[in-house]
Design a protein around this motif. Structure first.
Motif, PDB file in Angstrom:
ATOM      1  N   SER A 486       0.850  -1.191   0.000  1.00  0.00           N
ATOM      2  CA  SER A 486       0.000   0.000   0.000  1.00  0.00           C
ATOM      3  C   SER A 486       0.882   1.236   0.000  1.00  0.00           C
ATOM      4  CB  SER A 486      -0.916   0.016   1.230  1.00  0.00           C
ATOM      5  OG  SER A 486      -0.156   0.142   2.416  1.00  0.00           O
ATOM      6  N   SER A 527      -4.132   0.441  -1.995  1.00  0.00           N
ATOM      7  CA  SER A 527      -3.596  -0.853  -1.579  1.00  0.00           C
ATOM      8  C   SER A 527      -3.847  -1.931  -2.625  1.00  0.00           C
ATOM      9  CB  SER A 527      -4.199  -1.267  -0.232  1.00  0.00           C
ATOM     10  OG  SER A 527      -5.605  -1.421  -0.362  1.00  0.00           O
ATOM     11  N   ASN A 538       1.880  -8.002  -4.114  1.00  0.00           N
ATOM     12  CA  ASN A 538       2.472  -6.702  -3.822  1.00  0.00           C
ATOM     13  C   ASN A 538       3.344  -6.238  -4.979  1.00  0.00           C
ATOM     14  OD1 ASN A 538       1.191  -6.786  -1.389  1.00  0.00           O
ATOM     15  ND2 ASN A 538       2.987  -7.373  -0.217  1.00  0.00           N
TER      16      ASN A 538
END
Length: 866
Positions: A486, A527, A538
């Motif tokens: 995030s 995020s 991610n």
């Protein structure tokens, strides 16, 4: 883009200041010339003029406690960094980690309990360069290369004139300004461990009305820390440079314009650091799985050699600032406009596992018969072999600010003095994030990391817990790439009005100041979907570029809140003689609120009203004396102070009556009080001078304050009444709005983390004529800083040290040479410590990360003026 051109933005960003200047210049040109500069202050050679009250005053006549250093003072005291400045200034504590990537500044021990790195929440001590507030707190250590003219440290709340960012004090750094004489100076330093420094400036009086100053600095250092993983490459090194300039235009006696700016660039290596291992934890509750305590109680000790990853990137900081100062005088009134623009792009790196070898993990194959998900459901999962993974942390920060101040004030000669001003500040933080990289250790995409015993040789195969941190941040090479789940985009728009009035009755002066401040704060989190469990979700963030739309697909709620406050200050002083000033003051400090964004607003979560938490405030009462006695041979200053800190931001629980489980948030649930004394003395007799300063401050939490973050570590029992684990404070009940009661560690009687109780320094100087114009001088400084705690529970102490600096120089007014040493006796000490969970270990372990203080440095500095 990561770069910003100050010159290309001047037309649009500094335009308001230029238009204001045109109006001020026209007004000033229409008025008769004034006989003298209203803010000129006639002082003796050993006095310093400061501007802590928005007007030029002799430091000994200002009814507040101030420490000030000229450029020559910084050189004489061997102050080359913010750390040196903190060591030399009682009441000032400056800590840093990860090569200076994160820096905190505290005054009089007033360290905040809410120490989140959220730049949308101001620090306790505001830092200003040429009057411009510095939003970024991570890139301030540029003293070694910036053209510094003077540093002022005003202690106690300065919110009335400087704003809410000065809850406990303010640090003002002024860069060098042009002079009327053609000339300049250059210094060159060579020291041990490849310590190289070059600094210089030149003054160019182009005409009677136009003058220019150009300056530059470069500093590089190989470092002092020994790394067993790379014995030939020290830790703690850096390379920095800065370029600055100022143009001053004085078309008449009534108008002055100064356009100034600087660019700085620094790369810093890892600071020598190590981690307390779980086997060294000795207090708190006991972890059932390992039979080990969860906390450390005691004093952290320094180490000569640490073991860190040798190939990690250096922390990179880039800063730019441009400012325009306009002054016009008419009829005994001075109008001042200060316009500023800043830009900061910072990317920091640190070794998350604090070892070159990495963390050992088991490897689980997805689809196995025992747990097909390999523990992604947090149930035990099997592993069939062992690997090691190095983990690194990256922080990314991008900051842009614009500010405009306009004020009108009476000249210094008037018995009735006043100031009236307005201020606007726009701080944009379009990118702030922290990420992790976990080297994949050669595992395949169908395999996962499993926790194994880090305290003994683990079995080659077995069963363990899924490690979320290592799995979701897996990369090929952690020294080069980190992933982010995030990032936050935030902004603050500040508008304020301030005023001051005072009257000089002769031997008695009274003054009242106040500021009405309104902050419009906004924050939004972007995020990745389900980042808690899923590997390969991610994303990396390149440089400090803002991620493109869709890279972080989940756009969180836009949190907005306006914070309004009024901060006054009242002072009265009395001069029984010309040599003595007695004073008393009462001042209010305000520190901004913020947002709880981690927990959703819902029937079982937190209340919508709890998303923002309120400001914290303090009233500080001070009385003191400033004096120069015996024909100015003795300087003696003394101050006593008391601070009543209310609404302190600490960990607390939601007041949602329908919450299924109490959710921990930041809330205004604490109070702190501090009483202290500060003294300064210096005696000068002919060629000798000896002096020193001392401060004692002992802030303590009051009844009802508690820590909601260390329940697992401190609370013993499965049901009330609970008891306190070994080394922990008492457990107290706290009612929650859902009808329950939480039992939490009390903070009553404990000190805020990183609060230093006692600091002192002693110095002695001598100056002896040797031949012709040449003088020989010597100075020794002994600086002591007492210990602090790295946690609110006050179980982990660090930082106690006494450091000696020495300087011997010859000077004839044009040429100089100085031999110097800092930390002459090579004292070892811990300069900072933080606690955080670690990959590979159960999350309940509170493992201190320990940062070493700088060792001895010695060198030779040559200087020339022309």
């Amino acid at each position: 883009m990561t770069n910003i051109s100050i010159t290309s933005r001047m037309r649009s960003i500094l335009l308001p200041g230029l238009l204001t200047g045109a109006a001020l210049a026209g007004f000033a040109a229409a008025t008769p010339a004034m006989a003298a500069e209203a803010d000129d202050v006639e002082t003796a050679a050993d006095e310093i003029v400061v501007t802590a009250r928005k007007r030029a005053e002799d430091i000994q006549s200002v009814p507040i406690t101030i420490s000030a250093y000229t450029a020559q003072d910084l050189a004489d005291r061997n102050i080359n960094s913010l750390g040196d400045l903190g060591a030399s200034t009682p009441g000032l504590a400056i800590n840093s980690i990860a090569g200076g990537n994160t820096q905190t500044i505290y005054i009089r021990g007033l360290a905040p309990a809410n120490t989140a790195s959220d730049l949308n929440v101001e620090a306790n001590v505001g830092v200003f360069i040429d009057g411009i507030y510095q939003t970024s707190r991570n890139t301030l250590d540029i003293l070694s290369v910036l053209d510094v003219g003077q540093i002022e440290i005003a202690k106690g709340p300065q919110s009335a004139l400087f704003g809410r960012s000065t809850f406990a004090g303010a640090m003002s750094i002024s860069t060098g300004k042009p002079t009327d004489e053609l000339g300049g100076a250059v210094t060159a330093t060579a020291g041990v461990d490849q310590d190289i420094r070059l600094r210089g400036h030149v003054n160019l009086p182009v005409s009677e009305t136009l003058k220019v100053r150009l300056a530059g600095g470069y500093s590089s250092y190989d470092g002092w820390g020994k790394n067993s993983a790379a014995p030939d490459d020290n830790l703690g090194g850096y390379a920095k440079y800065a370029a600055s300039g100022a143009i001053e235009l004085t078309p008449s006696e009534n108008f002055r314009a100064v356009l100034s700016g600087f660019v700085t660039h620094s790369k810093a290596e890892l600071t020598p650091a190590y981690m307390i291992q779980p086997g060294q934890l000795n207090c708190g509750n006991v972890n059932a799985a390992t039979a080990l305590p969860l906390l450390f109680c005691g004093t952290l000790t320094p180490r000569d050699t640490v073991d860190l990853s040798p190939n990690l990137k250096p922390t990179l900081n880039k800063n730019r600032q441009g400012s325009l100062l306009l002054e016009a005088k008419f009829g005994g009134v001075k109008a001042t406009s200060v316009t500023g623009v800043t830009g900061s792009d910072n990317r920091g790196f640190s070794d998350y596992d604090l070892t070159s070898g990495g963390v050992q993990f088991g490897v689980c194959q997805i689809g196995n018969a025992t747990n097909a998900g390999c523990g992604a459901n947090f149930l035990p999962a099997p592993y069939t072999r062992l690997v090691r993974s190095n983990l690194t942390v990256a922080t990314v920060e991008r900051v842009r600010t614009f500010s405009q101040e306009l004020r009108f004030q009476s000249d210094n000669d008037s018995k009735f003095n006043w100031i009236l001003g307005g201020y606007y500040f726009n701080s944009r933080i379009p990118l702030a994030a922290a990420g992790i990289g976990a080297g994949n250790g050669g595992i395949a995409n169908t395999e996962r990391f499993i926790q194994v015993n880090q305290l003994a040789t683990p079995a080659a195969a077995g069963v363990g817990a899924y490690d979320a941190t290592a799995n979701i941040f897996t990369v090929t090479d952690a020294s080069q790439t980190q992933l982010f789940g995030s990032y936050t985009a935030a902004s603050t728009k500040t508008s304020s009005l301030f005023a001051a009035i005072g009257y000089d009755f002769g031997s008695v002066r009274v003054n009242a100041e106040g500021r009405y401040n309104s902050d419009k704060k906004q924050a939004q989190v972007f995020s990745i979907a389900n980042p808690t469990l899923a590997p390969f979700v991610n994303q990396p963030i390149t440089g400090t570029a803002i991620p493109t739309s869709g890279t972080f697909p989940i756009a969180g709620t836009v949190f907005k809140r306006k914070f309004n406050s009024f901060a006054p200050r009242f002072t009265v002083d009395y001069k029984p003689t010309e040599e003595i000033l007695l004073y008393a003051s009462a001042a209010k400090g305000v520190r901004s609120g913020g947002f709880n964004t981690a927990n959703p607003v819902s029937a079982t979560g937190i209340l919508a009203s709890e998303v923002p938490y309120e400001e914290e405030t303090n009233w500080t009462y001070e009385g003191g004396v400033k004096s120069r006695l015996f024909d100015r041979a003795l300087l003696l200053n003394l101050a006593v102070f008391h601070t009543d800190w209310q609404d302190a931001q600490v960990s607390a629980f939601t007041q949602n009556p329908t919450a299924v489980n109490p959710v921990r948030i930041v809330q205004n649930a604490g109070a702190i009080k501090a009483t202290g004394i500060e003294a300064q003395a210096e005696v000068t007799i002919n060629i000798f001078s000896v002096g020193g300063s001392f401060i004692y401050s002992d802030p303590k939490f009051q009844a009802g304050s508690y820590d909601g973050s260390q329940i697992t570590q401190c609370r013993v029992g499965t049901a009330a009444p609970f008891s306190s684990a070994n080394g922990c404070p008492a457990i107290i009940p706290v009612p929650t709005a859902n009808g329950g009661t939480q039992f939490v560690p009390s903070l009553e009687g404990l000190r805020p983390q990183r609060s230093v109780k006692t600091q002192w320094n002693l110095h002695a100087t001598v100056e002896v004529p040797v031949s012709g114009d040449w003088n020989l001088s010597g100075r020794v400084d002994v600086n002591h800083t007492g210990s602090a705690f790295n946690n609110l529970l006050n179980t982990v102490a660090f930082g106690d040290r006494t450091v000696t600096n020495l300087r011997i120089a010859v000077d004839n007014g044009r040429y100089s040479a100085a031999l110097w040493a800092t930390n002459l006796f090579d004292s070892s000490y811990v300069q900072n410590s933080i606690n955080q969970p670690r990959a590979g270990y159960p999350a309940a372990f509170s493992l201190p990360e320990v940062y070493m203080g700088e060792g001895r440095r010695m060198g030779l500095t040559l200087g020339a003026k022309f």
